[in-house]
Write a protein that holds these residues in place. Structure first.
Motif, mmCIF file in Angstrom:
data_model
loop_
_atom_site.group_PDB
_atom_site.id
_atom_site.type_symbol
_atom_site.label_atom_id
_atom_site.label_comp_id
_atom_site.label_asym_id
_atom_site.label_seq_id
_atom_site.Cartn_x
_atom_site.Cartn_y
_atom_site.Cartn_z
ATOM 1 N N VAL A 1 41.655 52.665 35.259
ATOM 2 C CA VAL A 1 41.672 52.360 36.629
ATOM 3 C C VAL A 1 40.707 51.005 36.821
ATOM 4 C CG1 VAL A 1 40.819 53.224 38.840
ATOM 5 C CG2 VAL A 1 42.264 54.761 37.425
ATOM 6 N N TRP A 2 39.654 51.151 36.127
ATOM 7 C CA TRP A 2 38.525 49.933 36.414
ATOM 8 C C TRP A 2 39.236 48.746 35.804
ATOM 9 C CZ3 TRP A 2 35.566 46.757 33.089
ATOM 10 C CH2 TRP A 2 34.513 46.214 33.528
ATOM 11 N N ALA A 3 39.635 48.791 34.603
ATOM 12 C CA ALA A 3 40.159 47.312 34.016
ATOM 13 C C ALA A 3 41.674 47.052 34.705
ATOM 14 C CB ALA A 3 40.525 47.549 32.538
ATOM 15 N N GLY A 4 42.453 47.900 35.005
ATOM 16 C CA GLY A 4 43.753 47.496 35.729
ATOM 17 C C GLY A 4 43.776 47.784 37.111
ATOM 18 N N SER A 5 42.613 47.637 37.706
ATOM 19 C CA SER A 5 42.681 47.841 39.114
ATOM 20 C C SER A 5 43.289 46.803 39.890
ATOM 21 C CB SER A 5 40.993 47.974 39.744
ATOM 22 O OG SER A 5 40.678 46.923 39.252
ATOM 23 N N ASP A 6 43.364 45.625 39.496
ATOM 24 C CA ASP A 6 43.814 44.348 40.240
ATOM 25 C C ASP A 6 45.249 44.447 39.996
ATOM 26 O OD1 ASP A 6 41.367 43.802 40.806
ATOM 27 O OD2 ASP A 6 41.566 41.694 39.720
ATOM 28 N N PRO A 7 45.938 44.700 38.946
ATOM 29 C CA PRO A 7 47.267 44.835 38.982
ATOM 30 C C PRO A 7 47.752 45.969 39.577
ATOM 31 C CG PRO A 7 46.453 44.355 36.868
ATOM 32 C CD PRO A 7 45.454 44.544 37.453
#
Lengths: 579, 170
Positions: free
Chosen positions: A21-27
């Motif tokens: 969630v943290w790493a892929g939050s932007d996409p």
């Protein structure tokens, strides 16, 4: 107690989940934003890139394009860069509230290469035809109507050769020439006849044995009758002289009264001039203003009819007592871009406020506040679109403090064509309201530094001569104000034009033409008097002496005839006629 | 490497599951609830988190979640009117209004009729499903475990060791 072999995998799963969630939050957010907006609007939403700040309260969006659900081949709005500042409290309430946002290179209604509908079709959802500028009466009709309303009294004073004095004078001059010559000839004939009679009578008297074959008695009678006729003619001529005098005087008086007849100086009616000169020019401006209003009204889609939300499982129950608020709200979006205002290219900046997908749940109406600037030109525009109630209540206010306008031609070639010179300035105030489709309001244009020139003027209105005189006068017209009352509906509006241009123009033009008329009248009166005086002088110095001369001649002849009368009886009675 | 190996073995063990029928049944019940509720709600994620905090069997949770997710929309004709009735039932309204104003709770989308109906259906059926599945796992658990784990894929994924039998656990 939970064993470690239970705990570790769960912790791993949780950690992986949080990390993902943290790493892929932007996409994920980008996908979520696109999906949610597409579901809400019912048209494609494209975002090239989305980045969030570390606390997830600020979003940076690159190349945003939102297709128009009503016209899939257009983008409702597109922007190169959008910066959004979210309200964190609202996020906790599952509401997206954008407190503030900045945009750059905003373009409205930009065409798309691919259809923006979710099903890929390019057909328009909207059944309503796009707004078309309203066309009123053609300018030729206005010109014709203006000519038709010109009053009859606008005719110029009668031409000099139409004066009755001149006609009378000519008639009597011919009469006198003919009559006097005829009388003279008759008297000459009488004289020769008298002379002959006299010689016959004297001859008979000297030699009664050789009487003349001529019957002196009958000749005498004839000559006497002739002289009496001539005397009578002379008396008639004297009477004709009196008549001539009277006729000349009457004609002179008649002509004077014609010249002095009060003439309606209002050759140009102010209202008609306003209609002719300003209708087309202001119609164009009003069309443009109403088109703006129409554009603003249609720029904001109607969530109830224009949006086609994707079908959702179930139904969302709204609890009115829970004081529901809009799910999506942009409190302020700062706009900057370029566009055309008042037929000029201008850069604009401003903001759109309180844009929401559920206006009925918000306490403020949507509004646009724009300031357009192109060179020295400056336009301030405020449009409020209130969709909170059952009926739409929209207002448009435009203030244009000082705008230089290009030269333009007013009126119509076949009636009156006037050039409004360049560098004239205009100050405009627009205040329009629309409740649902019912349009009302007014527009005020204040023109200053005006220079007008009449290029063409129909002969019925005085032609080029009158135009020349009018141009000298209307140079003083430097400012005028036009007020337009607008009514009807947004798609089929009506307007009523009022302006002091027509009044001012008519006053100046009529003044110039009236002065000209007075000069002409004075000149014509003078000429008329000269003609009259000349005629009277001619009567006194030419006709009367000639009549007197004829009378004298006739009197001599009568005297001569009277002498012959004394001779004739004696000559006839000396010897009896030999039979 | 030892620590990673230990972690992997612990993970595999958890997936292979403890052979308690109650844990298997709990996994199946929670998976059912996750599967039934639409995923655009925070509720499935909350239930998933709750499942992680229990000793529910993760494999049955996963399988149950997938199965019920695919059949969940078929239950809409039941869950929609059920959720509508619950949400519009006047005595409950103050509670819903209060919940609407509690932060984060709106993300559960509990005001959606299908979400609420699925939740109610899941909660209502959880005890019978749990009891029934526990009994089934008790009676047929060993056979089922053998069926699941005695194939090449399972062996390749989680190793060759056989899961403990019911008797071994007890």
């Amino acid at each position: 107690m939970m064993r470690l072999s239970y705990l570790i995998p769960r912790l791993i799963i949780l950690s992986l989940f949080v990390l993902a969630v943290w790493a892929g939050s932007d996409p994920l957010i980008q996908r979520a934003v696109i999906k949610n907006m597409e579901n809400a609007i019912g048209a494609k939403v494209e975002i090239a890139q989305l980045r969030t700040s570390s606390n997830k309260q600020k979003l940076f969006v690159k190349q945003l394009a939102i297709a128009d659900p009503r016209d899939p081949l257009k983008n409702m709005i597109q922007a190169d860069m959008v910066y959004l500042e979210l309200d964190p409290q609202s996020l906790l309430e599952r509401r997206i509230v954008i407190e503030n946002s900045q945009t750059s290179q905003v373009v409205f209604n930009a065409p798309r290469t691919k259809p923006g509908s979710l099903d890929g079709s390019s057909s328009s959802h909207s059944d309503q035809p796009s707004w078309q500028p309203k066309s009123f009466e053609p300018i030729e009709t206005l010109g014709r109507r203006w000519l038709d309303q010109l009053p009859i009294s606008n005719e110029l004073p009668p031409a000099q050769n139409h004066f009755s004095l001149l006609v009378t004078a000519k008639t009597y001059n011919d009469f006198w020439t003919k009559e006097l010559a005829s009388q003279k000839q008759s008297i000459s004939a009488l004289r020769s006849r008298t002379k002959k009679l006299k010689s016959v009578a004297e001859n008979n008297l000297q030699n009664p044995l050789r009487p003349n074959k001529l019957d002196s008695g009958s000749v005498f009678t004839e000559v006497t009758a002739k002289s009496q006729l001539l005397s009578k003619n002379l008396i008639e001529l004297e009477n004709a002289l009196l008549k001539h005098r009277t006729a000349l005087k009457a004609a002179y008086k008649n002509d004077l009264s014609k010249l002095s007849q009060p003439r309606d100086s209002a050759s140009f009616d102010g209202e008609a001039v306003t209609k002719l000169l300003l209708t087309k020019a202001e119609e164009k401006n009003i069309n443009e203003i109403v088109e703006w209003f129409h554009w603003f009204r249609s720029a904001l889609p109607d969530p109830h009819s224009d949006f086609r939300p994707s079908s959702e499982r179930g139904e969302n129950i709204v609890f009115q007592r829970a004081n529901p608020k809009p799910k999506f709200l942009i409190k302020t979006i700062n706009l900057a871009g370029e566009g055309r205002f008042a037929n000029r290219h201008a850069s604009f900046a401003g903001s759109a406020n309180h844009l929401t997908s559920q206006p009925e749940l918000h306490d403020q109406p949507a509004s646009f506040e724009l300031r357009a600037q192109g060179g020295e030109h400056h336009i301030i525009l405020t449009c409020v679109l209130d969709r909170r109630g059952d009926s739409w209540k929209d207002t448009l206010k435009i203030t244009c403090p000082d705008l230089e306008i290009d030269g333009q031609q007013l009126g119509e070639r076949n009636s009156m064509l006037v050039t409004l010179g360049p560098q004239s300035r205009i100050q405009a105030e627009v205040d329009l309201q629309a409740i649902d489709d019912q349009l009302s309001g007014n527009v005020i244009f204040r023109h200053s530094n005006v220079s007008l020139h009449v290029d063409q003027l129909n002969d019925l209105a005085g032609g080029s001569t009158a135009a020349l005189r009018m141009n000298q006068a209307i140079g003083n017209l430097k400012r005028f104000e036009t007020r337009v009352e607008i009514g009807g509906t947004v798609d089929d509006y009506t307007y009523k034009l009022e302006s002091d241009l027509g009044e001012q123009f008519a006053k100046l033009a009529n003044g110039a033409l009236s002065d000209d008329n007075e000069n002409t009248e004075r000149k014509r009166k003078l000429a008329l008097k000269q003609v009259y005086d000349r005629q009277i002088e001619k009567l006194e110095k030419e006709v009367i002496p000639q009549i007197r001369e004829l009378a004298q001649l006739l009197e001599d002849e009568v005297y001569e005839i009277a002498n012959i009368k004394d001779i004739i009886p004696s000559s006839n009675s000396r010897l009896p006629r030999i039979r | 490497m030892t620590i990673f190996r230990q972690i992997w073995e612990a993970f595999v063990t958890s997936v292979k599951g403890f052979d308690s029928p109650r844990q298997l049944a709990l996994g199946l019940t929670l998976g059912m609830m996750i599967g039934l509720i639409p995923k655009d709600s925070l509720l499935p994620f909350g239930i998933g988190l709750f499942a992680l905090l229990t000793n529910a069997n993760l494999l049955t949770l996963l399988v149950s979640g997938l199965v019920f997710s695919s059949v969940g929309p078929l239950a809409d004709p039941i869950t929609h009117p059920l959720g509508h009735w619950v949400l519009t039932y006047a005595p409950f309204e103050p509670a819903w209004i209060w919940l609407c104003q509690v932060p984060v709770v709106p993300w559960t989308r509990f005001t959606n009729t299908v979400v609420m109906g699925s939740l109610v259906l899941g909660v209502a059926s959880s005890i019978p499903v749990y009891a029934l599945s526990a009994q089934l796992f008790h009676n047929y658990g060993n056979a089922l475990l053998s069926l699941v784990f005695n194939n090449r894929v399972a062996k390749w994924l989680i190793g060759s060791s056989q899961p403990k039998t019911q008797e071994q656990i007890s």
